[in-house]
Motif scaffolding. Structure first.
Motif, PDB file in Angstrom:
ATOM      1  N   GLU A  15      -9.280 -24.714 -21.867  1.00  0.00           N
ATOM      2  CA  GLU A  15      -9.513 -23.768 -20.771  1.00  0.00           C
ATOM      3  C   GLU A  15      -8.550 -22.594 -20.802  1.00  0.00           C
ATOM      4  O   GLU A  15      -8.940 -21.448 -20.612  1.00  0.00           O
ATOM      5  CB  GLU A  15      -9.386 -24.503 -19.440  1.00  0.00           C
ATOM      6  N   THR A  16      -7.282 -22.859 -21.017  1.00  0.00           N
ATOM      7  CA  THR A  16      -6.265 -21.812 -20.901  1.00  0.00           C
ATOM      8  C   THR A  16      -5.742 -21.303 -22.231  1.00  0.00           C
ATOM      9  O   THR A  16      -5.130 -20.248 -22.281  1.00  0.00           O
ATOM     10  CB  THR A  16      -5.050 -22.306 -20.086  1.00  0.00           C
ATOM     11  N   GLY A  17      -5.929 -22.043 -23.293  1.00  0.00           N
ATOM     12  CA  GLY A  17      -5.369 -21.675 -24.586  1.00  0.00           C
ATOM     13  C   GLY A  17      -4.078 -22.415 -24.823  1.00  0.00           C
ATOM     14  O   GLY A  17      -3.566 -23.118 -23.958  1.00  0.00           O
ATOM     15  N   ARG A  18      -3.558 -22.244 -26.020  1.00  0.00           N
ATOM     16  CA  ARG A  18      -2.323 -22.944 -26.376  1.00  0.00           C
ATOM     17  C   ARG A  18      -1.106 -22.165 -25.900  1.00  0.00           C
ATOM     18  O   ARG A  18      -1.153 -20.965 -25.711  1.00  0.00           O
ATOM     19  CB  ARG A  18      -2.239 -23.113 -27.885  1.00  0.00           C
ATOM     20  N   TRP A  19       0.000 -22.900 -25.763  1.00  0.00           N
ATOM     21  CA  TRP A  19       1.280 -22.296 -25.406  1.00  0.00           C
ATOM     22  C   TRP A  19       2.103 -22.135 -26.675  1.00  0.00           C
ATOM     23  O   TRP A  19       2.044 -22.953 -27.576  1.00  0.00           O
ATOM     24  CB  TRP A  19       2.036 -23.181 -24.423  1.00  0.00           C
ATOM     25  N   GLY A  20       2.898 -21.095 -26.748  1.00  0.00           N
ATOM     26  CA  GLY A  20       3.735 -20.848 -27.918  1.00  0.00           C
ATOM     27  C   GLY A  20       5.196 -20.734 -27.528  1.00  0.00           C
ATOM     28  O   GLY A  20       5.603 -21.140 -26.440  1.00  0.00           O
ATOM     29  N   GLU A  21       5.977 -20.187 -28.422  1.00  0.00           N
ATOM     30  CA  GLU A  21       7.407 -19.963 -28.188  1.00  0.00           C
ATOM     31  C   GLU A  21       7.596 -18.533 -27.689  1.00  0.00           C
ATOM     32  O   GLU A  21       7.908 -17.622 -28.456  1.00  0.00           O
ATOM     33  CB  GLU A  21       8.192 -20.207 -29.475  1.00  0.00           C
ATOM     34  N   HIS A  22       7.386 -18.342 -26.407  1.00  0.00           N
ATOM     35  CA  HIS A  22       7.422 -16.987 -25.853  1.00  0.00           C
ATOM     36  C   HIS A  22       8.795 -16.357 -25.923  1.00  0.00           C
ATOM     37  O   HIS A  22       8.914 -15.133 -25.956  1.00  0.00           O
ATOM     38  CB  HIS A  22       6.890 -16.974 -24.413  1.00  0.00           C
ATOM     39  N   GLU A  23       9.857 -17.168 -25.996  1.00  0.00           N
ATOM     40  CA  GLU A  23      11.199 -16.601 -26.100  1.00  0.00           C
ATOM     41  C   GLU A  23      11.365 -15.852 -27.421  1.00  0.00           C
ATOM     42  O   GLU A  23      12.023 -14.812 -27.475  1.00  0.00           O
ATOM     43  CB  GLU A  23      12.284 -17.683 -25.996  1.00  0.00           C
ATOM     44  N   ALA A  24      10.738 -16.377 -28.479  1.00  0.00           N
ATOM     45  CA  ALA A  24      10.864 -15.745 -29.797  1.00  0.00           C
ATOM     46  C   ALA A  24      10.167 -14.390 -29.830  1.00  0.00           C
ATOM     47  O   ALA A  24      10.737 -13.407 -30.327  1.00  0.00           O
ATOM     48  CB  ALA A  24      10.292 -16.664 -30.869  1.00  0.00           C
ATOM     49  N   ASP A  55       0.173 -17.726 -22.752  1.00  0.00           N
ATOM     50  CA  ASP A  55       1.481 -17.120 -22.507  1.00  0.00           C
ATOM     51  C   ASP A  55       1.405 -15.765 -21.814  1.00  0.00           C
ATOM     52  O   ASP A  55       2.400 -15.273 -21.300  1.00  0.00           O
ATOM     53  CB  ASP A  55       2.259 -16.978 -23.814  1.00  0.00           C
ATOM     54  N   THR A  56       0.240 -15.142 -21.796  1.00  0.00           N
ATOM     55  CA  THR A  56       0.121 -13.850 -21.121  1.00  0.00           C
ATOM     56  C   THR A  56       0.306 -13.992 -19.619  1.00  0.00           C
ATOM     57  O   THR A  56       0.651 -13.025 -18.948  1.00  0.00           O
ATOM     58  CB  THR A  56      -1.244 -13.189 -21.389  1.00  0.00           C
ATOM     59  N   ARG A  57       0.096 -15.192 -19.098  1.00  0.00           N
ATOM     60  CA  ARG A  57       0.233 -15.413 -17.656  1.00  0.00           C
ATOM     61  C   ARG A  57       1.666 -15.709 -17.228  1.00  0.00           C
ATOM     62  O   ARG A  57       1.964 -15.741 -16.045  1.00  0.00           O
ATOM     63  CB  ARG A  57      -0.675 -16.557 -17.218  1.00  0.00           C
ATOM     64  N   LEU A  58       2.545 -15.917 -18.175  1.00  0.00           N
ATOM     65  CA  LEU A  58       3.947 -16.171 -17.847  1.00  0.00           C
ATOM     66  C   LEU A  58       4.639 -14.861 -17.456  1.00  0.00           C
ATOM     67  O   LEU A  58       4.210 -13.782 -17.848  1.00  0.00           O
ATOM     68  CB  LEU A  58       4.670 -16.773 -19.048  1.00  0.00           C
ATOM     69  N   VAL A  59       5.721 -14.978 -16.720  1.00  0.00           N
ATOM     70  CA  VAL A  59       6.499 -13.794 -16.341  1.00  0.00           C
ATOM     71  C   VAL A  59       7.007 -13.093 -17.599  1.00  0.00           C
ATOM     72  O   VAL A  59       6.965 -11.866 -17.703  1.00  0.00           O
ATOM     73  CB  VAL A  59       7.671 -14.187 -15.412  1.00  0.00           C
ATOM     74  N   SER A  60       7.465 -13.866 -18.572  1.00  0.00           N
ATOM     75  CA  SER A  60       7.958 -13.254 -19.808  1.00  0.00           C
ATOM     76  C   SER A  60       6.823 -12.576 -20.568  1.00  0.00           C
ATOM     77  O   SER A  60       7.033 -11.549 -21.205  1.00  0.00           O
ATOM     78  CB  SER A  60       8.639 -14.297 -20.694  1.00  0.00           C
ATOM     79  N   GLY A  61       5.606 -13.119 -20.507  1.00  0.00           N
ATOM     80  CA  GLY A  61       4.458 -12.483 -21.142  1.00  0.00           C
ATOM     81  C   GLY A  61       4.160 -11.133 -20.531  1.00  0.00           C
ATOM     82  O   GLY A  61       3.894 -10.161 -21.238  1.00  0.00           O
ATOM     83  N   GLU A  62       4.214 -11.078 -19.224  1.00  0.00           N
ATOM     84  CA  GLU A  62       4.001  -9.800 -18.529  1.00  0.00           C
ATOM     85  C   GLU A  62       5.092  -8.799 -18.886  1.00  0.00           C
ATOM     86  O   GLU A  62       4.818  -7.620 -19.089  1.00  0.00           O
ATOM     87  CB  GLU A  62       3.959 -10.030 -17.025  1.00  0.00           C
ATOM     88  N   ARG A  63       6.328  -9.287 -18.989  1.00  0.00           N
ATOM     89  CA  ARG A  63       7.460  -8.424 -19.337  1.00  0.00           C
ATOM     90  C   ARG A  63       7.288  -7.869 -20.756  1.00  0.00           C
ATOM     91  O   ARG A  63       7.544  -6.691 -21.009  1.00  0.00           O
ATOM     92  CB  ARG A  63       8.760  -9.218 -19.224  1.00  0.00           C
TER      93      ARG A  63
END
Length: 77
Positions: A15-24, A55-63
């Motif tokens: 439904e949402t897709g996979r999560w990755g290493e957004h910090e990288a 990850d686009t829905r995370l705060v870091s993704g938006e940033r």
């Protein structure tokens, strides 16, 4: 995971897709923008979010997306 937990995780991933290493990707995009390699940063960010759309829905993704759009708009001026 197996059983009901595995099934729920699979459904969530579908439904949402996979999560990755957004910090990288956050750090990579930050470094490339500071080096004025915004086009390269944009390509890496686009590829990353295609692979890990959740990850686009995370705060870091938006940033990250905001950083890239700001860098691209500065470049066009």
């Amino acid at each position: 995971e197996t059983g009901i937990v595995g099934q729920l995780l699979s459904e969530e991933r579908a439904e949402t897709g996979r999560w990755g290493e957004h910090e990288a990707i956050d750090r990579l995009s930050m470094c490339l923008v500071k080096l004025r390699r915004v086009d390269e940063a944009a390509l890496h960010v686009e590829d990353y979010f295609k692979r890990f759309p959740a990850d686009t829905r995370l705060v870091s993704g938006e940033r990250i997306l905001k950083r890239i759009s700001k860098g691209l708009s500065k470049k066009r001026l």
